[in-house]
Design an enzyme around this catalytic site. Structure first.
Site, PDB file in Angstrom:
ATOM      1  N   GLY A  60       4.754  -8.914   2.767  1.00 48.88           N
ATOM      2  CA  GLY A  60       5.116  -8.860   1.353  1.00 48.88           C
ATOM      3  C   GLY A  60       5.893  -7.603   1.053  1.00 48.88           C
ATOM      4  O   GLY A  60       5.997  -6.703   1.888  1.00 48.88           O
ATOM      5  N   ASP A  80      -2.926   0.448 -11.912  1.00 46.37           N
ATOM      6  CA  ASP A  80      -2.048  -0.701 -11.730  1.00 46.37           C
ATOM      7  C   ASP A  80      -2.869  -1.934 -11.351  1.00 46.37           C
ATOM      8  O   ASP A  80      -2.621  -2.588 -10.347  1.00 46.37           O
ATOM      9  CB  ASP A  80      -0.985  -0.380 -10.670  1.00 46.37           C
ATOM     10  CG  ASP A  80       0.217  -1.322 -10.776  1.00 46.37           C
ATOM     11  OD1 ASP A  80       0.309  -2.031 -11.796  1.00 46.37           O
ATOM     12  OD2 ASP A  80       1.046  -1.340  -9.856  1.00 46.37           O
ATOM     13  N   VAL A 137       5.370  -4.484   3.426  1.00 47.60           N
ATOM     14  CA  VAL A 137       4.114  -4.586   4.165  1.00 47.60           C
ATOM     15  C   VAL A 137       4.300  -5.510   5.369  1.00 47.60           C
ATOM     16  O   VAL A 137       4.830  -6.608   5.234  1.00 47.60           O
ATOM     17  CB  VAL A 137       2.993  -5.144   3.252  1.00 47.60           C
ATOM     18  CG1 VAL A 137       1.667  -5.116   3.978  1.00 47.60           C
ATOM     19  CG2 VAL A 137       2.917  -4.364   1.961  1.00 47.60           C
ATOM     20  N   PHE A 149       5.970   0.001  -3.566  1.00 43.58           N
ATOM     21  CA  PHE A 149       6.057   1.208  -2.750  1.00 43.58           C
ATOM     22  C   PHE A 149       6.738   0.978  -1.409  1.00 43.58           C
ATOM     23  O   PHE A 149       6.955   1.900  -0.652  1.00 43.58           O
ATOM     24  CB  PHE A 149       4.665   1.791  -2.506  1.00 43.58           C
ATOM     25  CG  PHE A 149       3.938   2.011  -3.782  1.00 43.58           C
ATOM     26  CD1 PHE A 149       4.342   3.013  -4.641  1.00 43.58           C
ATOM     27  CD2 PHE A 149       2.869   1.215  -4.144  1.00 43.58           C
ATOM     28  CE1 PHE A 149       3.688   3.227  -5.840  1.00 43.58           C
ATOM     29  CE2 PHE A 149       2.213   1.434  -5.342  1.00 43.58           C
ATOM     30  CZ  PHE A 149       2.617   2.428  -6.193  1.00 43.58           C
ATOM     31  N   GLY A 150       7.018  -0.252  -1.105  1.00 45.33           N
ATOM     32  CA  GLY A 150       7.664  -0.514   0.170  1.00 45.33           C
ATOM     33  C   GLY A 150       7.265  -1.869   0.707  1.00 45.33           C
ATOM     34  O   GLY A 150       6.703  -2.709  -0.003  1.00 45.33           O
ATOM     35  N   LYS A 206       1.758  -0.830   5.557  1.00 48.55           N
ATOM     36  CA  LYS A 206       2.662  -0.663   4.429  1.00 48.55           C
ATOM     37  C   LYS A 206       3.585   0.501   4.723  1.00 48.55           C
ATOM     38  O   LYS A 206       3.146   1.642   4.833  1.00 48.55           O
ATOM     39  CB  LYS A 206       1.833  -0.386   3.168  1.00 48.55           C
ATOM     40  CG  LYS A 206       2.671  -0.104   1.948  1.00 48.55           C
ATOM     41  CD  LYS A 206       1.817   0.001   0.703  1.00 48.55           C
ATOM     42  CE  LYS A 206       1.146  -1.318   0.393  1.00 48.55           C
ATOM     43  NZ  LYS A 206       0.590  -1.384  -0.959  1.00 48.55           N
TER      44      LYS A 206
END
Ligand code: NAG
Ligand code: NAG
Ligand code: NAG
Ligand code: NAG
Ligand code: NAG
Ligand code: NAG
Length: 928
Positions: A606, A728, A613, A610-611, A627
């Site tokens: 995914g 979040d 995975v 943040f980046g 990740k």
């Protein structure tokens, strides 16, 4: 350091003054005893009475303990004491005996244990023994005198809905206890960073009556003992509960109505105590209240010195206005603590002090056995009427582990039962199905009993079982083929010999074949066991090094009320254990490792804020999610590490409903975080129905997921210090493992990470549109209550199957909260619930979930419940659903019956009510 003269305080004086003195019953307004649990230990089974001097209702301890003997003190001592000390329970048998007392979890309690020997056994020998709360040592009970009572108090926040109070025989006489009393306290008083507070001393200064006060003067029934020295004199006034507003500590009026002041009115007011070791950690509370109406030209102003250093000041106590001066972190590192209240130059009056409390910190950090295991083993104990001394927490500290059990901690640092040996215990009847609930069981020995019936199929459910010994019983039928297969494959050491009527396949189990299988497997098992042992060891080491969130225990941190003066001594030594980055390196991986692990970043799981995975394997074949932080995020990460809080923050968090960080890589341009792999993706994917292969989630599945994720969030808020605000919470951050157990992901990241596109830390948007707390825009402050808001949105998604924001082409975006509110006005829950679960749910459970969600998304943060309340309410929802689904046919329920409404309000009107006054939702929740 200025020279000071001190008055030594002796905490034992308190004990001596104790209950021997008559206890004042003041004529103040009646106080109820809500939150009180008053147990007269050893009094006749099922008895109860109202103690005549205090009006407290005591009950017998017979419901709280099954062991020990009821005894009565010698008649000569009885008349001096209140009735609850006349009987006691003594424990000649067993090393540890425990009371199990039901409480409300996450509530602040003061627990008091009182001991009056009174020569009950005629031996005239005072015993000494240990007192525990659960698995943690509270105090060693030291009784001074045959005819004197002693009591111990601890301020403790139970993490479970029961507490064990245990007495442990240490070889110095038979333990006993006279009374156990639990009282609730304001959650915002006596706040510690962690741990519980054991009373060291509590004094009423300037007392003019020489009486110890307790309930009803003190609504929390604390004991306030008088103390006086020749250098002190008294000041007093008349105060009633109505003449002032108490602060969070609710010190009784009668205690605040008197104060001590130095006889020599230019001298300072000094007192001190000595510490046994410099490791002791103290929390100090000084209570002030001006008792004199000062003349126009008079002032009372003083500085407070601790060991010669200015600790706080100047202080001028308000007239009939209680002030409490206290440390928000523990004092430690000193041999002597000398407090000196010294009048300022301009002051015309000497210093005063009305009351003083000192507590020592107890780090209650032992975790308790997994609740499923506790329930299962308790059931087994009941079924077999096990005679062993099985009390308190089953896995306990090693020395108290229930005989015949062996335990080991799991990855959440929760002890699990891995071995049960009930051989030669005279057991009869069948094997109870509870045994199959011991999910981590590796070793089960039921040999040499008279067990009968078949060898049940449910034993095959025990995935981890390596050794099963059923020898020398009277089992019939045949051994389940799955067990025989496992034994043949060598993954199970199965012993079923000497059961004359038992068949293994078509042959008798006593045949040579099985015996030989057994021999073979004997070679395999030690290797498996030692590998398993090694893994367990690694897990333990990792947990010991990295876990600084309390495992299911401890006190939630609370903010301090404004009416208090808060003191933070600048030089106070830090008491927070720190994990150094050096230690954290042990789970550091290189970029080369990551490449190997992910097979050169082959499979993308995914993409997040943040980046990206990736899927990977670590050495032992465990699947992980890696990740890789994007460049911008990686910069943030570097900053995060530099702040020396980031990795620690993430590594210390261990909870079954939080994805665990397994390791990380931190090389110049490559920053990666390695998490446990969650086979079933995220909740959003399942709710959105976009993935047709995804499992359909029933209402019950959804509630379980809601409870799981609520627990994870609750742990971040209450189990970690400082509390972690997730920032979040959303359905894409709730991940599901292969068993659809939900775990919250990405916590701690948004704290200092800019999301992609964010250029500057101060402009970082924390959170995701649709989930963001509106209050955040106003106050610019994210608190735990902001997470509660976002979680409310998640619950709504779970109920409705709708996304947080519906983006319709050419139309305005619809927010899920508005959407639900508009449908609530029609009063029909079927309008709200996801059409895919329509036919198959208990309506009251859905209604309740809607109410919880609406309370969570209340615009006013103070109206939102906290996560502990949300967890509790969601569990209730689940319970309703489970109960109703079990007998749905006989009992089709339509109405919600849990609430008391005035007669003119029907459930329909109730929803209209929520709709019109959304902020009243929490009020409704309160009524449950
Ligand atoms: C105490 O009460 C329980 C349940 O209320 C009852 O079963 C038991 O017989 C009672 N015991 C005595 C000694 O009265
Ligand atoms: C404590 O709670 C448990 C579970 O709710 C219940 O079975 C038990 O009877 C309670 N014990 C007492 C003494 O009330
Ligand atoms: C209180 O106790 C002190 C010391 O024992 C004694 O001197 C004083 O007279 C007592 N006061 C009252 C009011 O009993
Ligand atoms: C009172 O205290 C002051 C300051 O400590 C001291 O100088 C003075 O001698 C004391 N007076 C008496 C009578 O003890
Ligand atoms: C305060 O005023 C009263 C009379 O109003 C006087 O007796 C007293 O000495 C004064 N005190 C001071 C400290 O000036
Ligand atoms: C074993 O069970 C059988 C019936 O299943 C019974 O007849 C026999 O007496 C039992 N033997 C023992 C030693 O209990």
């Amino acid at each position: 350091m200025q020279k000071m003269k001190g008055i030594m305080l002796n905490p034992f004086l308190y004990a001596l003054l104790g209950l021997l003195l008559t206890i004042e019953v003041a004529m103040i307004q009646a106080q109820d005893q809500s939150g009180f649990i008053s147990i007269d230990c050893g009094s006749p089974t099922n008895s109860s009475y109202t103690e005549k001097t205090t009006g407290i209702n005591y009950i017998s301890d017979s419901k709280f303990i099954q062991t020990g003997e009821s005894k009565s003190i010698m008649a000569a001592y009885k008349s001096q004491y209140q009735q609850q000390l006349a009987y006691l329970r003594s424990f000649p048998q067993g090393k540890r005996n425990c009371y199990t007392i039901n409480v409300t979890s996450w509530t602040k309690y003061i627990i008091r244990a009182t001991f009056l020997y009174g020569n009950y056994d005629g031996n005239n020998e005072i015993p000494e023994f240990d007192l525990y709360v659960g698995n943690d040592l509270w105090e060693t009970v030291k009784i001074k005198n045959v005819s004197l009572d002693v009591d111990y108090e601890i301020i403790h926040v139970p993490s479970l809905d029961y507490v064990y109070v245990c007495l442990v025989n240490t070889g110095s006489g038979t333990p006993f206890v006279s009374a156990l009393e639990l009282r609730t306290l304001n959650n915002d008083s006596y706040v510690t960073q962690f741990g519980s507070l054991s009373r060291f001393m509590r004094f009423d200064l300037g007392s003019i009556t020489n009486k110890t006060y307790r309930y009803k003067d003190d609504i929390s029934d604390r004991y306030w003992a008088p103390i006086s020295f020749s250098d002190w004199t008294q000041l007093s006034t008349t105060l009633t509960d109505n003449s002032f507003t108490p602060n969070n500590f609710s010190v009784p009026a009668v205690v605040l109505s008197t104060a001590a002041t130095p006889v020599n009115d230019t001298a300072s007011f000094d007192f001190y105590w000595d510490s046994d070791t410099t490791n002791d950690q103290y929390y100090v509370y000084l209570h002030f209240n001006e008792v004199e109406l000062l003349a126009q030209n008079d002032t009372r102003s003083f500085d407070v010195f601790l060991n010669g250093k200015n600790w706080y000041g100047p202080l001028s106590p308000g007239y009939q206005m209680p002030n409490t001066l206290y440390t928000s972190s523990a004092l430690s590192g000193e041999k002597r603590y000398l407090f000196s209240l010294s009048r300022t130059e301009s002051s015309t009056l000497p210093p005063i002090l009305n009351a003083l409390e000192v507590y020592t910190l107890r780090d209650f950090s032992q975790s308790y056995t997994h609740q499923d295991d506790v329930d299962a083993i308790t059931n087994i104990k009941r079924t077999y009427g096990v005679k062993r001394n099985w009390q308190g927490d089953p896995c306990g500290p090693v020395e108290f582990m229930w005989e015949g059990l062996n335990c080991s901690v799991d990855s959440d640092n929760i002890p699990r039962i891995i071995s049960l040996d009930l051989s030669s215990s005279g057991l009869t009847g069948e094997i109870p199905s509870s045994i199959s609930k011991l999910a981590m069981l590796q070793h089960l020995d039921l040999s040499n009993n008279s067990l009968s019936g078949t060898v049940p199929d449910f034993l095959t459910k025990l995935q981890s079982l390596q050794v099963l010994n059923l020898e020398n019983n009277n089992f019939t039928g045949s051994v389940p083929s799955e067990l025989v297969d496992k034994s043949k494959k060598g993954s199970l050491s199965l012993s079923v010999g000497e059961n004359p009527n038992l068949l293994c396949g078509s042959a008798s189990c006593n045949s040579v074949a099985v015996k030989e299988e057994k021999k073979k497997t004997n070679i395999v098992i030690p290797i498996v066991a030692s590998v398993a042992g090694f893994l367990v060891l690694v897990v333990i080491i990792v947990v010991v090094i990295f876990c600084f969130c309390r495992p299911r225990t401890g006190q939630p941190t609370a903010t301090v009320s404004m009416s208090n003066i808060k003191v933070e001594p600048t030089s106070s030594p830090s008491i927070t254990p720190n994990v150094s980055l050096l230690e954290a390196k042990q789970r550091q991986y290189s970029y080369t490792d990551l490449v190997k692990m992910t097979n050169n970043f082959e499979r993308v799981l995914g993409k997040g804020g943040f980046g990206t995975v990736y899927h990977g394997f670590i050495d032992d074949g465990t699947q992980v999610a890696v990740k890789m932080l994007s460049q911008t995020s990686a910069q943030g990460y570097q900053q995060f590490v530099a702040e020396a809080s980031g990795v620690k923050l993430l590594l210390r968090v261990h909870h079954r409903n939080l994805t665990s960080l397994i390791g990380y890589c931190n090389e110049e341009n490559n920053t990666g975080l390695m998490y446990e792999y969650m086979a079933n993706g995220n909740l959003y994917e399942h709710l959105s129905g976009k993935d047709s292969t995804a499992k359909f989630l029933t209402w019950q599945d959804r509630l379980r997921i809601a409870v799981d994720s609520a627990q994870g969030l609750e742990y971040l808020h209450n189990g970690c210090r400082p509390p972690i605000v997730h920032r979040d919470v959303k359905s894409t951050n709730i991940l599901l493992n292969e068993n659809f157990q939900a775990k919250l992901a990405d916590f701690g990241l948004s704290k200092s990470f800019p999301t992609d596109g964010g250029t500057h830390l101060s402009t970082v948007v924390c959170g995701t549109p649709g989930y963001l707390d509106p209050e955040y825009y106003i106050s610019n402050r994210l608190t735990e209550k902001s997470d509660v808001y976002s979680f409310g949105v998640v619950i709504l998604e779970i109920i409705t199957g709708q996304p947080a924001i519906t983006r319709a082409q050419g139309q305005e975006n619809t927010n899920i909260i508005q959407w639900v509110k508009s449908r609530l006005s029609q009063g029909d829950v079927k309008n709200i619930a996801d059409s895919r679960i329509q036919s198959n749910f208990e309506i009251s459970s859905v209604w309740k979930a809607v109410e919880i969600a609406m309370a969570c998304v209340s615009p006013n943060p103070t109206k939102r419940p906290n996560m502990s309340e949300v967890v509790k309410e969601l569990k209730d929802c689940l319970a309703i659903e489970i109960a109703q689904s079990q007998d749905a046919e006989n009992n089709p329920s339509v109405e919600l019956l849990t609430m008391n409404f005035t007669t003119e309000l029907n459930p329909r009107a109730r929803f209209a009510y929520i709709y019109i006054v959304p902020s009243a939702c929490f009020f409704l929740l309160d009524l449950f």
